[in-house]
Design a protein around this motif. Sequence first.
Motif, PDB file in Angstrom:
ATOM      1  N   GLU A 406      40.247  41.353  43.582  1.00 29.57           N
ATOM      2  CA  GLU A 406      41.453  41.987  44.145  1.00 29.57           C
ATOM      3  C   GLU A 406      41.660  43.378  43.593  1.00 29.57           C
ATOM      4  N   LYS A 407      42.141  44.283  44.427  1.00 28.56           N
ATOM      5  CA  LYS A 407      42.554  45.587  43.921  1.00 28.56           C
ATOM      6  C   LYS A 407      44.043  45.467  43.547  1.00 28.56           C
ATOM      7  N   ARG A 408      44.302  45.281  42.263  1.00 27.19           N
ATOM      8  CA  ARG A 408      45.682  45.076  41.827  1.00 27.19           C
ATOM      9  C   ARG A 408      46.158  46.341  41.122  1.00 27.19           C
ATOM     10  N   VAL A 409      47.376  46.770  41.368  1.00 26.40           N
ATOM     11  CA  VAL A 409      47.920  47.941  40.674  1.00 26.40           C
ATOM     12  C   VAL A 409      48.794  47.446  39.515  1.00 26.40           C
ATOM     13  N   ILE A 410      48.359  47.814  38.311  1.00 28.48           N
ATOM     14  CA  ILE A 410      48.996  47.302  37.092  1.00 28.48           C
ATOM     15  C   ILE A 410      49.649  48.481  36.368  1.00 28.48           C
TER      16      ILE A 410
END
Length: 457
Positions: A406-410
Amino acid sequence: MSTQTRFLLKESDLPKFWYNINGDTPVAPAPVLHPQTFEPVSPDFLSVLFPMELILQEVSTERFIEIPEEVLEIYRLYRPTPLHRAVRLEKALGTPAHIYYKHEGVSPAGSHKPNTAIPQAFYNKISGTKALTTETGAGQWGSALAMACNFFNLDLEVYMVKVSYNQKPYRRIMMQTYGAQVYASPTDRTHFGRSILADFPDSPGSLGIAISEAVEVAATSGGSKKYSLGSVLNHVLTHQSVIGEEALKQMDMAGEYPDVVIGCVGGGSNFAGIAYPFLRENLRNGQHTRLVAVEPTATPSLTKGIYTFDYGDTAKMAPIVKMHTLGHDFMPAPIHAGGLRYHGMAPSICALYDAGYLEAVAVHQLATFEAGVLFARTEGIIPAPESAHAIRGAINEALDAKEKGEKRVILFNLSGHGNFDMASYEAYFNGNLQDYEYPAEAIEVSLANLPKVKVPA
Ligand SMILES: Cc1ncc(COP(=O)(O)O)c(C=O)c1O
């Protein structure tokens, strides 16, 4: 094309208002109770310890509170703070996640703590206070308040948890450089400190004990000294909201919005500072950001404490609040994240966590230092051991995103640098640190001593 890694606001972008979660919270805060009568506290009781302006902020339900110009003037020494994208850390982890961090370690004192130390010193000054008393764990809070008191010409007495006083002599010297008096708590200066020393001459101290000493000195000063707390209280969390307000604008500059916002939690102020403005966006503007508090397994107040009324300090002098607690006489293991060793947690965080608006995880000390070292070796900044908990949380999210593709923005809050924490890093490199899981039986013993409060309906 190279990826932009720093997102900088102009001085004119500095927030002009603090955000108060009590203007939006869907869970009404429980009353704060008097430590002897168990009745809701009156402003008169609180005014022994705090100036009226801060008491009003504590109970305010105004969504926004204007930041005085005198405070903004000092904020401008280091705010707005930068937002970074940790591209080199992302590469090292091989994650498709984008990791951003807000760098509060650029303040002169080295952490987020001046965000509240400055207004607290200011409101005390304008209400005629001559001196402040406080406790400090790791020394970050004490240094911040020492700096702020110096700017507003107030004397300061700092009760520093003895184990940290011995582990961190440079933090003590920093406070002295700003002009503060620093004492290793428990001390023989207070009735309560002397009683602890009589029973446990080698007591390493705790934040609960140091708070009791600082409260006792202020409460018996005849009004000349007030007490200042660096976390837990609502006005402190409100002052820290400048972190999240700036981060909202900076994420916008980056053209992304966080799926998850992470902060370490001691009393909860830096986590609330970054998370509450994003919670407002969840509550009011249809966003769905997960908000994750990271605590040590050695002081697992959110993940293992019980949600009930307890004293804020060990001597039972501070007000009773409803919070996730390990018990006010909890004696933490001497882990190296001194600022995370508190037995309780900010009541608003507890209420929101209990109602499912916030998440919490506990991480081990060794995994935390491993994360701190990886961060130092990729991004160059040596984090405070407290902040390394948030890094561990962010790395765990990034690895989970990798596993799931997944491309997760953290986004996480780097609450402070660790340049004064070399003894902790040395202990880690020498193999002298251990993991601590606080034993359930010990928590049960402490919880047996909770105040027998008839819970108000
Ligand atoms: C750098 C740093 N981060 C975090 C904390 C934890 O406090 P809080 O939960 O109030 O942010 C401290 C407390 O001393 C600290 O010094």
